[in-house]
Design an enzyme around this catalytic site. Structure first.
Site, PDB file in Angstrom:
ATOM      1  N   SER A  43     -62.295 -51.854 -13.571  1.00 21.87           N
ATOM      2  CA  SER A  43     -61.994 -52.061 -12.154  1.00 21.87           C
ATOM      3  C   SER A  43     -60.495 -51.889 -11.905  1.00 21.87           C
ATOM      4  O   SER A  43     -59.944 -50.835 -12.205  1.00 21.87           O
ATOM      5  CB  SER A  43     -62.517 -53.430 -11.713  1.00 21.87           C
ATOM      6  OG  SER A  43     -62.606 -53.523 -10.315  1.00 21.87           O
ATOM      7  N   ASP A 187     -68.814 -50.824  -9.824  1.00 23.55           N
ATOM      8  CA  ASP A 187     -67.726 -51.474 -10.551  1.00 23.55           C
ATOM      9  C   ASP A 187     -68.104 -51.883 -11.978  1.00 23.55           C
ATOM     10  O   ASP A 187     -69.150 -52.482 -12.206  1.00 23.55           O
ATOM     11  CB  ASP A 187     -67.316 -52.722  -9.754  1.00 23.55           C
ATOM     12  CG  ASP A 187     -65.928 -53.212 -10.091  1.00 23.55           C
ATOM     13  OD1 ASP A 187     -65.689 -53.534 -11.259  1.00 23.55           O
ATOM     14  OD2 ASP A 187     -65.095 -53.272  -9.166  1.00 23.55           O
TER      15      ASP A 187
END
Length: 284
Positions: A43, A187
């Protein structure tokens, strides 16, 4: 020879800035983590590891966080975070296999209206000073939205660096899932905030982890660190200290708010001075 991993975890645009500020501060004192053998990005951490392996100077990368002229053109995150937390909590409580849980998260992400993929991709383009994979060993973690599998992108994956970072940063229900070939990705933090288990076999792992949001994930950072240590790996974790937390809280505390970048980056750089002894003793 001692093998080292730098693992940078998720934490929004404020997390990117804090991690970058911290690394710049460490480099100023002679601790250059760019000598690591593996860079592991999840991320926000994917943007950080892609930047520090780009060949640009650390000071230039720092200025890209604090100088309005150089800052990435971020988008406002117009999401209902209370609902997001509630939905994630419900999905994880329903249980099932790891893939089944992440398939539900992926289905929710795929069904939630967000900005256009192309618009979000432009943000990632502006975040990265260099758009090709580095020669350094860089691994970027994402999640397949349909299969629920954790995916690790590398230079050998045949995926553009921009798309790998965009996928790793695609917070479900906030940003659009990223299309790469026939797959959609969300993500990498859905599996774990820093995915440090991927550093199994390395001697030392330095983890940068901004404050973890109250969203459930499959494996906690603590669980993964415990397994690494049982396998003989030394692990040191850096998180925002109280001074940084207070400064960010006074500014609103929203990790996805681009206006916090300057505060977070400067705070990270200052915190590095307070962490020097600990990091120097560990990193060697």
């Amino acid at each position: 020879m001692t093998t080292r991993t730098l693992a940078a975890g998720g934490g929004g645009v404020a997390g990117i800035a804090w991690e970058m500020g911290l690394l710049v501060g460490l480099a100023e004192a002679g601790i250059d983590v760019r000598l690591a053998d593996l860079f592991l990005g999840t991320s926000a951490g994917s943007a950080v590891t892609a930047q520090i392996t780009s060949g640009r100077t650390m000071e230039e990368l720092f200025q890209r966080q604090v100088d309005p002229v150089l800052q990435a053109k971020e988008l406002p995150a117009n999401a209902d975070f209370q609902q997001l937390i509630a939905d994630f909590t419900r999905i994880f409580k329903e249980g099932g296999s790891s893939n089944a849980i992440l398939q539900k998260v992926g289905a929710l992400a795929l069904s939630t209206p967000t900005v256009a993929e192309a618009e979000r991709r432009d943000v990632i383009v502006s975040r990265l000073p260099v758009h090709h994979w580095p020669q350094a060993r860089l691994e970027i973690v994402a999640t397949d939205a349909e299969s629920g599998e954790r995916i690790v992108f590398t230079r050998e994956s045949g995926v553009e660096l921009i798309d790998a970072v965009a996928a790793s940063c695609a917070v479900p229900c906030v940003w659009p899932p990223v299309t790469i070939g026939k797959h959609r990705y969300i993500d990498g933090g859905c599996y774990s905030m820093a995915n440090v288990d991927l550093a199994t076999g390395f001697d030392k792992v330095l983890v940068l982890q901004p404050d973890i949001p109250p969203i459930p994930v499959l494996e906690s950072l603590d669980e993964q660190i415990e397994r690494l240590r049982l396998g003989g790996t030394q692990v040191e974790v850096l998180t925002p200290d109280e001074a940084v937390k207070l400064a960010l809280a006074k500014a609103g505390g929203n990790a996805l708010d681009p206006s916090l970048r300057g505060i977070a980056a400067r705070g990270g750089r200052e915190q590095a001075r307070r962490e020097l002894a600990r990091v120097a003793a560990f990193w060697g």
